[in-house]
Design an enzyme around this catalytic site. Structure first.
Site, PDB file in Angstrom:
ATOM      1  N   ARG A 177       0.838  -1.196   0.000  1.00  0.00           N
ATOM      2  CA  ARG A 177       0.000   0.000   0.000  1.00  0.00           C
ATOM      3  C   ARG A 177       0.873   1.247   0.000  1.00  0.00           C
ATOM      4  O   ARG A 177       0.576   2.230  -0.699  1.00  0.00           O
ATOM      5  CB  ARG A 177      -0.934  -0.008   1.211  1.00  0.00           C
ATOM      6  CG  ARG A 177      -2.022  -1.068   1.149  1.00  0.00           C
ATOM      7  CD  ARG A 177      -2.753  -1.207   2.485  1.00  0.00           C
ATOM      8  NE  ARG A 177      -3.423   0.021   2.886  1.00  0.00           N
ATOM      9  CZ  ARG A 177      -3.994   0.189   4.082  1.00  0.00           C
ATOM     10  NH1 ARG A 177      -3.959  -0.775   4.988  1.00  0.00           N
ATOM     11  NH2 ARG A 177      -4.581   1.346   4.375  1.00  0.00           N
ATOM     12  N   CYS A 237      -1.022   6.224   8.935  1.00  0.00           N
ATOM     13  CA  CYS A 237      -1.442   4.915   8.421  1.00  0.00           C
ATOM     14  C   CYS A 237      -2.573   5.162   7.430  1.00  0.00           C
ATOM     15  O   CYS A 237      -2.493   6.076   6.616  1.00  0.00           O
ATOM     16  CB  CYS A 237      -1.860   3.984   9.561  1.00  0.00           C
ATOM     17  SG  CYS A 237      -3.200   4.617  10.590  1.00  0.00           S
TER      18      CYS A 237
END
Length: 279
Positions: A177, A237
Protein backbone atom coordinates in the site's frame (compact mmCIF):
# COMPACT_ATOMS: atom_id res chain seq x y z
CA UNK A 1 0.45 2.45 34.89
CA UNK A 2 2.53 0.71 32.22
CA UNK A 3 1.51 1.34 28.61
CA UNK A 4 1.15 -2.42 28.05
CA UNK A 5 -0.25 -4.98 30.48
CA UNK A 6 -0.26 -8.74 30.03
CA UNK A 7 -3.11 -11.20 30.37
CA UNK A 8 -1.93 -12.36 33.80
CA UNK A 9 -2.11 -8.80 35.11
CA UNK A 10 -5.58 -8.23 33.70
CA UNK A 11 -6.92 -11.54 35.01
CA UNK A 12 -5.62 -10.68 38.49
CA UNK A 13 -7.29 -7.25 38.45
CA UNK A 14 -10.69 -8.16 36.96
CA UNK A 15 -13.56 -6.77 38.99
CA UNK A 16 -11.63 -4.03 40.74
CA UNK A 17 -13.88 -0.95 40.95
CA UNK A 18 -11.45 1.52 39.37
CA UNK A 19 -10.68 -0.73 36.39
CA UNK A 20 -12.46 -0.07 33.08
CA UNK A 21 -11.96 -2.50 30.20
CA UNK A 22 -12.83 -1.63 26.60
CA UNK A 23 -12.92 -3.67 23.40
CA UNK A 24 -12.13 -1.09 20.69
CA UNK A 25 -11.99 -3.43 17.70
CA UNK A 26 -12.28 -1.79 14.29
CA UNK A 27 -12.44 -3.89 11.14
CA UNK A 28 -11.45 -2.51 7.74
CA UNK A 29 -14.13 -1.84 5.09
CA UNK A 30 -13.02 -4.93 3.14
CA UNK A 31 -13.32 -7.25 6.17
CA UNK A 32 -16.67 -9.05 6.61
CA UNK A 33 -16.91 -8.54 10.37
CA UNK A 34 -18.41 -6.07 12.81
CA UNK A 35 -16.60 -5.38 16.07
CA UNK A 36 -19.70 -4.77 18.15
CA UNK A 37 -21.40 -7.95 16.90
CA UNK A 38 -18.37 -10.08 17.67
CA UNK A 39 -18.05 -8.38 21.06
CA UNK A 40 -21.54 -9.60 21.94
CA UNK A 41 -20.48 -13.15 21.02
CA UNK A 42 -17.44 -13.19 23.32
CA UNK A 43 -15.64 -10.56 25.37
CA UNK A 44 -13.48 -10.28 28.45
CA UNK A 45 -15.72 -10.31 31.56
CA UNK A 46 -16.65 -6.80 32.63
CA UNK A 47 -15.61 -5.21 29.34
CA UNK A 48 -17.65 -2.72 27.35
CA UNK A 49 -17.47 -1.89 23.66
CA UNK A 50 -15.75 1.38 22.72
CA UNK A 51 -16.97 2.55 19.31
CA UNK A 52 -14.24 4.72 17.81
CA UNK A 53 -16.68 5.93 15.16
CA UNK A 54 -18.92 7.30 17.92
CA UNK A 55 -16.19 8.74 20.14
CA UNK A 56 -15.25 10.93 17.20
CA UNK A 57 -16.13 14.02 15.22
CA UNK A 58 -19.23 12.55 13.60
CA UNK A 59 -19.70 15.59 11.33
CA UNK A 60 -16.32 15.04 9.68
CA UNK A 61 -16.55 12.91 6.48
CA UNK A 62 -13.21 11.31 7.34
CA UNK A 63 -13.48 8.18 9.52
CA UNK A 64 -13.19 8.42 13.34
CA UNK A 65 -11.45 11.77 13.51
CA UNK A 66 -10.88 13.00 17.05
CA UNK A 67 -13.86 14.53 18.86
CA UNK A 68 -13.97 17.84 20.66
CA UNK A 69 -12.97 17.77 24.31
CA UNK A 70 -16.60 18.43 25.26
CA UNK A 71 -17.86 15.43 23.28
CA UNK A 72 -15.11 13.24 24.69
CA UNK A 73 -16.00 14.26 28.23
CA UNK A 74 -19.70 13.58 27.67
CA UNK A 75 -19.20 10.14 26.12
CA UNK A 76 -16.51 8.94 28.53
CA UNK A 77 -18.61 10.05 31.48
CA UNK A 78 -21.59 8.15 30.07
CA UNK A 79 -19.35 5.06 29.94
CA UNK A 80 -18.53 5.40 33.62
CA UNK A 81 -14.97 6.64 33.24
CA UNK A 82 -13.47 9.17 35.66
CA UNK A 83 -9.98 10.66 35.84
CA UNK A 84 -9.25 8.13 38.60
CA UNK A 85 -10.10 5.14 36.38
CA UNK A 86 -7.48 2.72 35.18
CA UNK A 87 -8.42 1.99 31.57
CA UNK A 88 -7.33 -1.06 29.55
CA UNK A 89 -8.05 -1.42 25.83
CA UNK A 90 -7.94 -4.63 23.84
CA UNK A 91 -9.06 -5.75 20.41
CA UNK A 92 -10.24 -8.90 18.73
CA UNK A 93 -7.25 -9.09 16.38
CA UNK A 94 -4.51 -8.79 18.97
CA UNK A 95 -2.65 -5.47 18.77
CA UNK A 96 -4.18 -3.51 15.92
CA UNK A 97 -6.86 -1.05 17.03
CA UNK A 98 -6.38 -1.16 20.82
CA UNK A 99 -3.47 1.32 20.70
CA UNK A 100 -5.88 3.87 19.18
CA UNK A 101 -7.78 3.84 22.46
CA UNK A 102 -4.54 4.22 24.43
CA UNK A 103 -3.54 7.19 22.29
CA UNK A 104 -6.99 8.81 22.38
CA UNK A 105 -7.14 8.70 26.16
CA UNK A 106 -3.64 10.19 26.41
CA UNK A 107 -4.55 12.86 23.85
CA UNK A 108 -7.15 14.06 26.35
CA UNK A 109 -4.73 13.89 29.25
CA UNK A 110 -5.54 10.47 30.74
CA UNK A 111 -2.26 8.74 31.63
CA UNK A 112 -3.67 5.74 33.54
CA UNK A 113 -4.32 3.75 30.37
CA UNK A 114 -2.84 0.60 28.87
CA UNK A 115 -3.17 -1.88 26.02
CA UNK A 116 -3.63 -5.60 26.63
CA UNK A 117 -0.62 -7.34 25.10
CA UNK A 118 -1.79 -9.85 22.53
CA UNK A 119 -5.42 -8.82 22.96
CA UNK A 120 -8.38 -11.19 22.89
CA UNK A 121 -6.60 -13.86 20.79
CA UNK A 122 -4.00 -14.40 23.52
CA UNK A 123 -6.70 -14.33 26.22
CA UNK A 124 -8.62 -17.05 24.36
CA UNK A 125 -5.52 -19.17 23.64
CA UNK A 126 -4.88 -19.29 27.36
CA UNK A 127 -8.40 -20.60 28.01
CA UNK A 128 -9.47 -17.63 30.07
CA UNK A 129 -13.14 -16.90 30.78
CA UNK A 130 -15.31 -14.82 28.47
CA UNK A 131 -18.79 -13.33 28.66
CA UNK A 132 -21.42 -12.82 25.98
CA UNK A 133 -24.36 -10.55 25.32
CA UNK A 134 -24.67 -6.92 26.37
CA UNK A 135 -22.89 -5.86 29.57
CA UNK A 136 -24.67 -3.93 32.31
CA UNK A 137 -24.96 -0.20 31.72
CA UNK A 138 -22.29 1.58 33.79
CA UNK A 139 -23.23 4.25 36.31
CA UNK A 140 -22.74 7.69 34.74
CA UNK A 141 -19.69 9.62 35.91
CA UNK A 142 -18.11 13.02 35.43
CA UNK A 143 -15.08 13.09 33.17
CA UNK A 144 -12.80 16.12 32.68
CA UNK A 145 -10.38 16.20 29.74
CA UNK A 146 -7.03 17.95 29.41
CA UNK A 147 -6.33 18.18 25.68
CA UNK A 148 -2.64 17.51 24.83
CA UNK A 149 -2.19 19.09 21.38
CA UNK A 150 1.40 17.86 20.94
CA UNK A 151 0.15 14.28 20.61
CA UNK A 152 -1.78 14.90 17.38
CA UNK A 153 -0.83 16.32 13.97
CA UNK A 154 -3.14 17.83 11.36
CA UNK A 155 -2.61 17.97 7.63
CA UNK A 156 -1.18 21.48 7.85
CA UNK A 157 1.42 20.29 10.34
CA UNK A 158 2.34 17.34 8.14
CA UNK A 159 2.67 19.48 5.01
CA UNK A 160 5.07 21.81 6.83
CA UNK A 161 7.10 19.01 8.41
CA UNK A 162 7.52 17.21 5.10
CA UNK A 163 8.52 20.42 3.37
CA UNK A 164 11.16 21.49 5.87
CA UNK A 165 12.28 17.99 6.89
CA UNK A 166 12.12 18.82 10.58
CA UNK A 167 10.36 15.55 11.47
CA UNK A 168 10.12 12.02 10.12
CA UNK A 169 6.70 10.82 8.99
CA UNK A 170 6.50 7.06 9.54
CA UNK A 171 3.69 5.17 7.80
CA UNK A 172 2.30 2.00 9.43
CA UNK A 173 0.55 0.59 6.34
CA UNK A 174 1.65 -2.58 4.57
CA UNK A 175 4.59 -2.17 2.19
CA UNK A 176 2.47 -2.71 -0.93
CA UNK A 177 0.00 0.00 0.00
CA UNK A 178 2.85 2.37 0.82
CA UNK A 179 4.59 1.65 -2.49
CA UNK A 180 1.39 1.96 -4.49
CA UNK A 181 1.49 -1.65 -5.71
CA UNK A 182 -1.40 -2.91 -3.58
CA UNK A 183 -4.87 -1.37 -3.33
CA UNK A 184 -6.25 0.55 -0.38
CA UNK A 185 -9.17 -1.10 1.46
CA UNK A 186 -11.31 2.00 0.86
CA UNK A 187 -12.89 2.10 -2.58
CA UNK A 188 -11.70 4.90 -4.81
CA UNK A 189 -8.69 5.82 -2.68
CA UNK A 190 -5.32 5.52 -4.44
CA UNK A 191 -2.41 3.84 -2.70
CA UNK A 192 1.07 5.32 -2.44
CA UNK A 193 2.65 7.60 0.12
CA UNK A 194 3.55 11.17 1.07
CA UNK A 195 6.83 12.49 -0.35
CA UNK A 196 9.59 12.00 2.19
CA UNK A 197 7.66 9.54 4.37
CA UNK A 198 9.19 6.25 5.49
CA UNK A 199 7.48 2.92 5.96
CA UNK A 200 7.33 0.68 9.03
CA UNK A 201 4.37 -1.74 8.77
CA UNK A 202 2.81 -1.98 12.22
CA UNK A 203 2.96 -5.79 12.30
CA UNK A 204 6.76 -5.62 12.22
CA UNK A 205 6.55 -4.47 15.83
CA UNK A 206 4.77 -7.67 16.85
CA UNK A 207 6.07 -11.11 17.76
CA UNK A 208 4.68 -14.30 16.24
CA UNK A 209 2.15 -14.62 19.08
CA UNK A 210 0.76 -11.12 18.43
CA UNK A 211 2.39 -9.49 21.46
CA UNK A 212 4.60 -6.43 21.11
CA UNK A 213 8.33 -6.94 20.78
CA UNK A 214 10.64 -6.03 23.70
CA UNK A 215 12.19 -2.55 23.77
CA UNK A 216 15.57 -3.47 22.26
CA UNK A 217 13.97 -5.21 19.28
CA UNK A 218 11.60 -2.28 18.81
CA UNK A 219 14.48 0.19 18.79
CA UNK A 220 16.14 -1.87 16.07
CA UNK A 221 12.97 -1.87 13.95
CA UNK A 222 12.57 1.89 14.31
CA UNK A 223 16.24 2.54 13.60
CA UNK A 224 16.08 0.47 10.42
CA UNK A 225 13.21 2.69 9.27
CA UNK A 226 15.23 5.84 9.99
CA UNK A 227 13.66 6.64 13.36
CA UNK A 228 16.55 6.74 15.81
CA UNK A 229 15.28 9.56 18.03
CA UNK A 230 17.35 12.20 16.23
CA UNK A 231 14.31 14.16 15.07
CA UNK A 232 10.63 14.29 16.03
CA UNK A 233 8.39 11.53 14.74
CA UNK A 234 4.89 11.68 13.27
CA UNK A 235 3.08 8.40 12.67
CA UNK A 236 0.51 7.80 9.96
CA UNK A 237 -1.44 4.91 8.42
CA UNK A 238 -4.79 4.60 6.62
CA UNK A 239 -7.11 6.36 9.08
CA UNK A 240 -5.03 6.97 12.21
CA UNK A 241 -5.55 3.56 13.82
CA UNK A 242 -2.40 1.47 13.27
CA UNK A 243 -0.39 4.70 13.39
CA UNK A 244 -1.08 4.39 17.11
CA UNK A 245 0.65 0.99 17.15
CA UNK A 246 3.80 2.78 16.03
CA UNK A 247 3.24 5.49 18.66
CA UNK A 248 2.88 2.86 21.38
CA UNK A 249 5.92 1.00 20.08
CA UNK A 250 8.01 4.17 20.10
CA UNK A 251 7.07 4.89 23.72
CA UNK A 252 7.86 1.29 24.70
CA UNK A 253 11.18 1.55 22.87
CA UNK A 254 12.13 4.64 24.85
CA UNK A 255 12.02 6.97 21.84
CA UNK A 256 10.46 10.46 22.02
CA UNK A 257 6.68 10.19 21.90
CA UNK A 258 5.38 10.75 18.35
CA UNK A 259 2.43 12.81 17.25
CA UNK A 260 -0.23 10.83 15.34
CA UNK A 261 -1.48 12.22 12.03
CA UNK A 262 -5.18 11.73 12.65
CA UNK A 263 -6.40 12.07 9.05
CA UNK A 264 -3.52 9.90 7.78
CA UNK A 265 -3.43 8.61 4.19
CA UNK A 266 -7.21 8.77 3.74
CA UNK A 267 -7.13 12.54 4.22
CA UNK A 268 -3.86 13.08 2.35
CA UNK A 269 -4.83 11.00 -0.69
CA UNK A 270 -8.28 12.58 -0.96
CA UNK A 271 -6.92 16.13 -1.13
CA UNK A 272 -6.31 17.30 -4.72
CA UNK A 273 -3.41 19.62 -3.82
CA UNK A 274 -1.23 17.01 -2.06
CA UNK A 275 1.55 15.11 -3.81
CA UNK A 276 1.24 11.33 -3.89
CA UNK A 277 4.26 9.13 -4.53
CA UNK A 278 4.40 5.56 -5.84
CA UNK A 279 7.59 3.56 -5.87
Amino acid sequence: MDAIVNTEWLAAHLGQPDLVIFDITKYLPNEPFDGRTKFAEAHIPGAHFFDMDEVADTENPLPHMIPTAARFEKLLGAMGVTRASRVVFYDQKGMQSAPRGWWLMRLFGHEKVAVLDGGLPKWLREGRATASGAPATPAPATYVADFMARRVAGIGDVKRLLEDGSALVLDARAAGRFAGTAPEPRAGLPSGHMPGAANLPFNELLAADGTMLPPDALRARFAAAGADGGKPLVTSCGTGVTACVLALGAVRAGLPEPAVYDGSWTEWASRPETQKVSS
